[in-house]
Write a protein that holds these residues in place. Structure first.
Motif, short mmCIF file in Angstrom:
data_model
loop_
_atom_site.label_atom_id
_atom_site.label_comp_id
_atom_site.label_asym_id
_atom_site.label_seq_id
_atom_site.Cartn_x
_atom_site.Cartn_y
_atom_site.Cartn_z
N VAL A 1 -5.35 1.71 0.37
CA VAL A 1 -5.33 2.94 -0.60
C VAL A 1 -4.04 3.55 -0.51
O VAL A 1 -3.75 3.89 -1.81
N GLU B 1 -1.73 1.88 -3.21
CA GLU B 1 -2.11 1.86 -4.39
C GLU B 1 -1.68 3.28 -4.94
O GLU B 1 -1.17 3.57 -6.01
N VAL B 2 -1.68 4.34 -3.95
CA VAL B 2 -1.31 5.55 -4.26
C VAL B 2 0.22 5.55 -4.59
O VAL B 2 0.78 6.19 -5.54
N LEU C 1 1.02 3.83 -7.89
CA LEU C 1 0.66 4.79 -8.93
C LEU C 1 1.97 5.96 -9.12
O LEU C 1 2.18 6.34 -10.29
N LYS D 1 -7.51 8.21 -10.24
CA LYS D 1 -7.42 6.70 -10.89
C LYS D 1 -7.90 5.85 -9.94
O LYS D 1 -8.00 4.59 -10.37
N ILE D 2 -8.01 6.13 -8.63
CA ILE D 2 -8.09 5.26 -7.46
C ILE D 2 -9.44 5.19 -7.02
O ILE D 2 -10.18 6.46 -7.01
N ASN D 3 -10.25 4.17 -6.84
CA ASN D 3 -11.64 4.35 -6.17
C ASN D 3 -11.44 4.22 -4.74
O ASN D 3 -11.23 3.16 -4.14
N VAL D 4 -11.62 5.43 -4.19
CA VAL D 4 -11.54 5.63 -2.69
C VAL D 4 -12.71 5.38 -1.95
O VAL D 4 -13.89 6.15 -2.38
N ASN E 1 0.38 2.54 -15.55
CA ASN E 1 -0.57 2.74 -14.28
C ASN E 1 -1.40 1.58 -14.26
O ASN E 1 -1.74 0.97 -13.15
N LEU F 1 -1.69 -1.10 -10.83
CA LEU F 1 -2.86 -1.42 -10.07
C LEU F 1 -3.31 -2.63 -10.23
O LEU F 1 -3.83 -3.22 -9.21
#
Length: 585
Positions: A208, A211-212, A215, A258-261, A396, A400
Motif C-alpha cells: 500500500v 502504491e501511495v 500515485l 484512489k487506493i483500495n486500503v 494515475n 497503479l
C-alpha cells in the motif's frame, strides 16, 4: 571460590549439561563461579561469552573478549565479530569501527560512520532538517513510552542533535499558526485491531505504501519514503514556501481515495485539519530519530524501499516542491472546466478509466462523433475532449496498473520470487529449476497461469504447452520456503537466500500466504499428495541423520578433544567426551 582440579571440571560439566537442558540462566551462574578456569580448549569460555551476550551483560563480555584477544592471542572471526557487536551495544562506536575494518565489513563500517556523524552532525545537516521540518513555531513534542508530551517553546538545534543521536525523539506539529504547512505526510500503518499473520500484514503495508508513493509521484510531486520505526511508512512531501493546509490536505486525500486500503491497514493524511481553530493540531514523529517503544531507527528508504546507506546525505539531497505545483494540482482536482484537449477513444479503452474521467469531470467532458476516412472506408470514431482531469486519471491509472497486485505483492515480499522475475525481464532466460519454483508458487494463487505466462512469456524458450506441463506436474501442495531453499542449494542456483527468513504462523510456511488472507488454499490439497510428501520428508530425514552421524565420526578423527573450529556463521566444538557440538552464531 572453587579450587582448581576435579571440582572445577565438575562445575564446567554441570554448566554444559544445563545448556543441553536449555537451563541457560543456571549455566551462566555456573560459568561465573569458575570464570578464572574457563578455557578455549574445552569450549567453556566461548560458551560463557555467548551467554553473557545473550543475557546482555555486555561489559563483562567485553572484558572476557578483550582478554581472549590481547592476553591469549585468540584471534578468530567469531571473537572479532562478537567484540565488535558488544562495542556497538555499549556505544563504543569508534572501537567497533576499528574491529569491523579488520573484518573487512565495509557495510558495517559505513553504517557506523554515518551514526557517528549523526552524533556530531555538521551545521548544514541541522539547518536542512530545521528548514524541511518547519512546523508549529512555538511548540514541538517529545515521544515517551506512554506517548507524546508538548514542549512549549520553539524547536532548537540542540533538540535536533539529541534527536539524531537517539537521546530524544521529536514529534512535529505539522500546522503553523497561520494554518499553513511547510511539509505534509501520508502515514501507512497496520490497524490496531489487525489480527492476521504479521508477515502478511507487513507485506500488505509495504504494498500500500508503494502504491501511495507511485500515485503521489505520478502527480509530479517529489516525495520521500521513511520507515516509521515500528511497522509502517511515512511518505513525505516538502514545499519551498508555506502552503495552505486545506489545499495539500484536499489533494492528498483525493490521491489516497484512489487506493483500495485493506481493513487491516490505515492510511492517514497529515495535516489532519484545514484550520487550527485555537488548538495545536496533530503531530507526526520526525525521521532520523529512534522510535522510543521499539528502539528501531526511523530511516529513509530509496525508491525500491531499501534502507539508504548515508541518511544525512540523503537528507541534504531532498528537493522541495514549488508551491505553484500544489496550486496547479488543487485546480485540477477542484476545477471542472479548463483547457480542452482531444483524445481518441483508443486511449480510453479501459471502461473504468472512462468512468473515472466522467465522474471527476462532473459532466464537463464532452464527446462528439467524428467521421475519419481510412482508405475507401469511412470510420466513425468517438473523440473525448477533456480538461486536465483526463490526463490526471490516465497518469494515475498508469502508475497503479504497472503491475498486477498479486504479482507485485509476491515480488515485494518473496526475495527468491523477485530474483527469478528480474532474471526473466533482464536476460529473457530462467533455468528449468527456477521455472519449477515460480510455478510451485503461482499455481496456488488466483489467475496464477496468466501471471506465469506474463513472466515466462518474456523468455526466449517460452512454450505455453511446456508451461501447462509444469502446472500439471506441480501437484496440489504449494512450495514451502524450506522446499525453495533446498532447491536453490541442491541445484546450485544463482539465487541469493540471505533474506529468506520468513516464518508464517500458518500450517504451511509458503510464499502463497502473502496472497491469501486465510488458509482456504489448503482445502485444495489432496490427502494423497500430503501422504506422499510425508513419506518423502521422513525418508530425507533418515538419510540426513545417517549422513550427519558419518560426518561427525569423520570429524572426530581429524580433531582432538577440546578443539574448536570457527566457520562462517557456525562453530564446531569437540567436547571432552568426544561429542561433536554444532552451534550457529
Amino acid at each position: 571460590m572453587i579450587s582448581a582440579g576435579k571440582d572445577v571440571q565438575s562445575v564446567i560439566q554441570q554448566a554444559f549439561e544445563a545448556e543441553r537442558k536449555l537451563e541457560f540462566e543456571k549455566a551462566l551462574e555456573l560459568y561465573k563461579s569458575v570464570e578464572d578456569y574457563l578455557t578455549v580448549s574445552d569450549g567453556s569460555v566461548i560458551r560463557y561469552v555467548n551467554l553473557l551476550v545473550e543475557f546482555e551483560e555486555y561489559s563483562r563480555a567485553k572484558e572476557m573478549l578483550e582478554n581472549l584477544i590481547v592476553k591469549n592471542k585468540y584471534y578468530t572471526r567469531w571473537t572479532l565479530q562478537t567484540l565488535a557487536f558488544v562495542y556497538e551495544q555499549l556505544g563504543e562506536t569508534e572501537k567497533a569501527i576499528v574491529v569491523y575494518k579488520k573484518l573487512g565489513d565495509a557495510d558495517k563500517v559505513l553504517k557506523l560512520e554515518n551514526e557517528l556523524e549523526k552524533r556530531n552532525p555538521k551545521k548544514a545537516y541541522l539547518d536542512k532538517f530545521m528548514s524541511l521540518f518547519s512546523g508549529r513555531e512555538d511548540v514541538f513534542s517529545i515521544q515517551t513510552m506512554e506517548g507524546y508530551y508538548p514542549v512549549r517553546r520553539p524547536l532548537e538545534v540542540k533538540d535536533v542533535v539529541e534527536h539524531f543521536a537517539g537521546r530524544k525523539t521529536i514529534g512535529i506539529y505539522v500546522m503553523r499558526s497561520d494554518d499553513t504547512v511547510k511539509f505534509a505526510a501520508i502515514d501507512v500503518d497496520i490497524a490496531k485491531n489487525a489480527s492476521e499473520d504479521e508477515e502478511i500484514l507487513l507485506s500488505s503495508c509495504k504494498v500500500v505504501a508503494q502504491e501511495v508513493y507511485k500515485l503521489v509521484t505520478a502527480e509530479g510531486l517529489k516525495a520521500y519514503v521513511e520507515f516509521s520505526g515500528k511497522k509502517g511508512y511515512h511518505i513525505w512531501i516538502f514545499f519551498d514556501a508555506p502552503v495552505p493546509a486545506y489545499k495539500i490536505r484536499y489533494v492528498l486525500k483525493k490521491i489516497v481515495e484512489k487506493i483500495n486500503v485493506p481493513d487491516n491497514l490505515k492510511v492517514e493524511v497529515f495535516p489532519k485539519q484545514d484550520k487550527l481553530n485555537g488548538g495545536l493540531g496533530n503531530l507526526i514523529k520526525a525521521p532520523l530519530g529512534k522510535h522510543v517503544r521499539t528502539g528501531k531507527w526511523c530511516v529513509f528508504l530509496d525508491e525500491d524501499f531499501r534502507v539508504v546507506n548515508n541518511q544525512l546525505q540523503f537528507l541534504m539531497d531532498i528537493k522541495e516542491n514549488k508551491a505553484s505545483v500544489l496550486d496547479e494540482l488543487f485546480r485540477e482536482y477542484t476545477q471542472n472546466e479548463g483547457e480542452l484537449e482531444s483524445f481518441s477513444e483508443d486511449a480510453l479503452s479501459d471502461t473504468s478509466v472512462r468512468k473515472k474521467v466522467r465522474n471527476q469531470s462532473n459532466g464537463s467532458t464532452s464527446a462528439k462523433n467524428m467521421v475519419v476516412s481510412e482508405g475507401n472506408t469511412a470510420k466513425q470514431t468517438t473523440v473525448f475532449e477533456s480538461s486536465k482531469v483526463l490526463k490526471k486519471v490516465l497518469r494515475n491509472e498508469l502508475a497503479l496498473k504497472s503491475q498486477d497486485p498479486i504479482l507485485e505483492r509476491l515480488t515485494n515480499s518473496c526475495f527468491i520470487f523477485s530474483q527469478i522475475v528480474a532474471k526473466a525481464e533482464a536476460i529473457a532466460h530462467v533455468s528449468d529449476d527456477e521455472k519449477d519454483i515460480l510455478v510451485g508458487i503461482l499455481k496456488h494463487v488466483p489467475n496464477g497461469f496468466e501471471l506465469a505466462k506474463k513472466i515466462l512469456g518474456k523468455t526466449i524458450d517460452y512454450s505455453e504447452d511446456g508451461m501447462r506441463n509444469l502446472f500439471d506436474k506441480a501437484g496440489s501442495i504449494p512450495l514451502t520456503c524450506e522446499d525453495i531453499k533446498i532447491k536453490v542449494f541442491s541445484f546450485s542456483l544463482a539465487l541469493d537466500t540471505s533474506r529468506c527468513v520468513c516464518r508464517f504462523s500458518r500450517m504451511l510456511n509458503t510464499p502463497v500466504n502473502y496472497v491469501h488472507n486465510d488458509e482456504s488454499y489448503i482445502e485444495d490439497i489432496s490427502a494423497e499428495d500430503l501422504a506422499k510428501r510425508l513419506v518423502q520428508k521422513t525418508h530425507e530425514k533418515l538419510e540426513l541423520e545417517i549422513e550427519v552421524k558419518r560426518l561427525k565420526d569423520l570429524l572426530k578423527k581429524k580433531l582432538s578433544n577440546g578443539s574448536v573450529l570457527e566457520l562462517e556463521g557456525a562453530r564446531i566444538s569437540v567436547l571432552e567426551a568426544g561429542e561433536i557440538r554444532v552451534e550457529f552464531v
